[in-house]
Design a protein around this motif. Sequence first.
Motif, PDB file in Angstrom:
ATOM      1  N   LYS A   1       0.775  -1.175   0.017  1.00 39.15           N
ATOM      2  CA  LYS A   1      -0.049  -0.235  -0.100  1.00 39.15           C
ATOM      3  C   LYS A   1       0.788   1.227  -0.026  1.00 39.15           C
ATOM      4  O   LYS A   1       0.545   2.124   0.464  1.00 39.15           O
ATOM      5  CB  LYS A   1      -0.830   0.110   1.210  1.00 39.15           C
ATOM      6  CG  LYS A   1      -1.685  -1.213   1.381  1.00 39.15           C
ATOM      7  CD  LYS A   1      -2.662  -1.507   0.116  1.00 39.15           C
ATOM      8  CE  LYS A   1      -3.625  -2.668   0.257  1.00 39.15           C
ATOM      9  NZ  LYS A   1      -4.370  -2.878  -0.645  1.00 39.15           N
ATOM     10  N   TYR A   2       2.129   1.122  -0.794  1.00 38.65           N
ATOM     11  CA  TYR A   2       2.726   2.500  -0.787  1.00 38.65           C
ATOM     12  C   TYR A   2       2.005   3.500  -1.691  1.00 38.65           C
ATOM     13  O   TYR A   2       1.116   3.187  -2.381  1.00 38.65           O
ATOM     14  CB  TYR A   2       4.108   2.053  -1.556  1.00 38.65           C
ATOM     15  CG  TYR A   2       5.127   1.335  -0.785  1.00 38.65           C
ATOM     16  CD1 TYR A   2       5.209   1.517   0.446  1.00 38.65           C
ATOM     17  CD2 TYR A   2       5.923   0.444  -1.584  1.00 38.65           C
ATOM     18  CE1 TYR A   2       6.186   0.682   1.212  1.00 38.65           C
ATOM     19  CE2 TYR A   2       6.919  -0.271  -0.858  1.00 38.65           C
ATOM     20  CZ  TYR A   2       6.987  -0.132   0.482  1.00 38.65           C
ATOM     21  OH  TYR A   2       7.939  -0.945   1.441  1.00 38.65           O
ATOM     22  N   PRO A   3       2.379   4.577  -1.418  1.00 35.57           N
ATOM     23  CA  PRO A   3       1.655   5.864  -2.291  1.00 35.57           C
ATOM     24  C   PRO A   3       2.051   5.742  -3.774  1.00 35.57           C
ATOM     25  O   PRO A   3       3.048   4.786  -4.234  1.00 35.57           O
ATOM     26  CB  PRO A   3       2.656   7.126  -1.731  1.00 35.57           C
ATOM     27  CG  PRO A   3       3.130   6.748  -0.570  1.00 35.57           C
ATOM     28  CD  PRO A   3       3.352   5.379  -0.660  1.00 35.57           C
ATOM     29  N   SER A   4       1.188   6.365  -4.596  1.00 33.35           N
ATOM     30  CA  SER A   4       1.446   5.973  -5.990  1.00 33.35           C
ATOM     31  C   SER A   4       2.609   6.565  -6.554  1.00 33.35           C
ATOM     32  O   SER A   4       3.293   7.511  -5.856  1.00 33.35           O
ATOM     33  CB  SER A   4       0.325   6.885  -6.869  1.00 33.35           C
ATOM     34  OG  SER A   4      -0.984   6.343  -6.620  1.00 33.35           O
ATOM     35  N   ILE A   5       3.226   5.999  -7.462  1.00 32.51           N
ATOM     36  CA  ILE A   5       4.654   6.237  -8.044  1.00 32.51           C
ATOM     37  C   ILE A   5       4.349   7.585  -9.010  1.00 32.51           C
ATOM     38  O   ILE A   5       3.836   7.703  -9.944  1.00 32.51           O
ATOM     39  CB  ILE A   5       5.243   5.152  -8.825  1.00 32.51           C
ATOM     40  CG1 ILE A   5       5.214   3.672  -8.152  1.00 32.51           C
ATOM     41  CG2 ILE A   5       6.521   5.534  -9.552  1.00 32.51           C
ATOM     42  CD1 ILE A   5       5.483   2.660  -8.807  1.00 32.51           C
ATOM     43  N   CYS A   6       5.197   8.463  -8.450  1.00 29.63           N
ATOM     44  CA  CYS A   6       5.185   9.636  -9.375  1.00 29.63           C
ATOM     45  C   CYS A   6       6.258   9.610 -10.135  1.00 29.63           C
ATOM     46  O   CYS A   6       6.446  10.394 -11.280  1.00 29.63           O
ATOM     47  CB  CYS A   6       5.304  10.886  -8.604  1.00 29.63           C
ATOM     48  SG  CYS A   6       6.814  11.076  -7.510  1.00 29.63           S
ATOM     49  N   THR A   7       7.453   8.934  -9.973  1.00 30.78           N
ATOM     50  CA  THR A   7       8.728   8.822 -10.958  1.00 30.78           C
ATOM     51  C   THR A   7       9.326   7.565 -10.844  1.00 30.78           C
ATOM     52  O   THR A   7       9.404   6.771  -9.944  1.00 30.78           O
ATOM     53  CB  THR A   7       9.892   9.711 -10.276  1.00 30.78           C
ATOM     54  OG1 THR A   7       9.378  11.191 -10.107  1.00 30.78           O
ATOM     55  CG2 THR A   7      11.203   9.654 -11.253  1.00 30.78           C
ATOM     56  N   LEU A   8       9.370   7.009 -11.932  1.00 27.08           N
ATOM     57  CA  LEU A   8      10.015   5.522 -12.363  1.00 27.08           C
ATOM     58  C   LEU A   8      11.334   5.638 -13.088  1.00 27.08           C
ATOM     59  O   LEU A   8      11.337   6.032 -14.252  1.00 27.08           O
ATOM     60  CB  LEU A   8       8.929   4.540 -12.850  1.00 27.08           C
ATOM     61  CG  LEU A   8       9.331   3.439 -13.415  1.00 27.08           C
ATOM     62  CD1 LEU A   8       9.749   2.475 -11.839  1.00 27.08           C
ATOM     63  CD2 LEU A   8       8.138   2.542 -14.203  1.00 27.08           C
ATOM     64  N   VAL A   9      12.505   5.478 -12.473  1.00 30.38           N
ATOM     65  CA  VAL A   9      13.596   5.399 -13.095  1.00 30.38           C
ATOM     66  C   VAL A   9      14.238   4.019 -13.504  1.00 30.38           C
ATOM     67  O   VAL A   9      14.551   3.205 -12.498  1.00 30.38           O
ATOM     68  CB  VAL A   9      14.657   6.092 -12.252  1.00 30.38           C
ATOM     69  CG1 VAL A   9      16.080   6.105 -12.642  1.00 30.38           C
ATOM     70  CG2 VAL A   9      14.240   7.470 -11.877  1.00 30.38           C
ATOM     71  N   LEU A  10      14.026   3.492 -14.599  1.00 30.74           N
ATOM     72  CA  LEU A  10      14.285   2.251 -14.906  1.00 30.74           C
ATOM     73  C   LEU A  10      16.022   2.394 -15.558  1.00 30.74           C
ATOM     74  O   LEU A  10      16.308   2.661 -16.507  1.00 30.74           O
ATOM     75  CB  LEU A  10      13.784   1.738 -16.406  1.00 30.74           C
ATOM     76  CG  LEU A  10      12.270   2.039 -16.159  1.00 30.74           C
ATOM     77  CD1 LEU A  10      11.253   1.676 -17.368  1.00 30.74           C
ATOM     78  CD2 LEU A  10      11.784   0.799 -14.961  1.00 30.74           C
ATOM     79  N   ASN A  11      16.748   2.173 -14.361  1.00 27.47           N
ATOM     80  CA  ASN A  11      18.399   2.167 -14.352  1.00 27.47           C
ATOM     81  C   ASN A  11      18.984   1.004 -14.434  1.00 27.47           C
ATOM     82  O   ASN A  11      20.190   1.112 -14.899  1.00 27.47           O
ATOM     83  CB  ASN A  11      18.782   3.198 -13.225  1.00 27.47           C
ATOM     84  CG  ASN A  11      20.130   3.217 -13.054  1.00 27.47           C
ATOM     85  OD1 ASN A  11      20.772   3.900 -13.833  1.00 27.47           O
ATOM     86  ND2 ASN A  11      20.498   2.521 -12.114  1.00 27.47           N
TER      87      ASN A  11
END
Length: 320
Positions: free
Chosen positions: A81-91
């Motif tokens: 139940k984490y907060p929604s993802i605002c940034t996704l870094v596919l690194n």
Amino acid sequence: MSFTHTVLITGGTTGLGFQCALAIAREHPEFLIVITARTDSNSAAATINKTLRQKNVVFLPIDLSNLTTVRSFVTDWETKKYPSICTLVLNAGLQFPEGLRKTVDGIEATFGINHVGNTLLFYLLLPHLVNNVRVVVTSSGTHDPAQKSGLPDAKYTTAEELAYPAPEAAQIDGRQRYTTSKLCNVLWAYALHRRFKSVEGRSMTVNAFDPGLMPGTGLAREYSAPMRWIWTSLMPRIIPLMRALFHPNVHTPRESGESLAWLAASPDIEGASGEYYEGRKKVKSSVDSYNERYQEDLWEWTIKFTAKSPEEISRFEKAC
């Protein structure tokens, strides 16, 4: 403390990803920063929290070479139940200079980890992304033959051939598989941007990032012992000389990590999408990276390979 949003960084425990996580955590204590990798042997999350005297960084294990564990990761994610993802870094990314390696799913490992694993994670996390999510894909200037990086030129044929190379491909320099996988990162980012752009009411941003040459990172862990020593012990000490003699795009992991954090979270580039950044400078990527036939071939193959049902195919294809 309750967090407003989540930032997720693959390959976030060392090198570029670690420095990116540190920079974003410092600038945004209101965000939960989730760093992922196969292991966190250096206690990266705890180190960042201790350094900043905060508690907003956590580590979650994932093995991008095994698509079953990627799915398990997302199943576990949904229970937290984490907060929604605002940034996704596919690194996250690896390089195998010698021989032909395969993942447990039977595909070539460089392509499998650097492209397929990261991409499946994105598709599965779609329901957890905010409307104006920012997606950043770490590529490399080595994907562009015009850069004359010293590595073999990237060569895109079809995604099927990259996933299942012919037996004679075992003789190919593994570094070419790496440069080609970095081309795939840009191709996929551009294909994703075009789809986001065509959806009314969405303000998502998708960009590709070149961190430059970063001596001392874990990228060379599969190299021979002498080459690892040169990479980890010698080259980091002569970065200014390398900039002068080789190319200005040579940086410490901290320098590139802070640039990646800027691209991932700074309001300075709000709305900029479908671009390729060398550090903080927007530049042109390779000629092949703009080939929409390549983009579509990669996009369609990836969805067919990773989706487990017609429903998933439909959901992944929409990517929104």
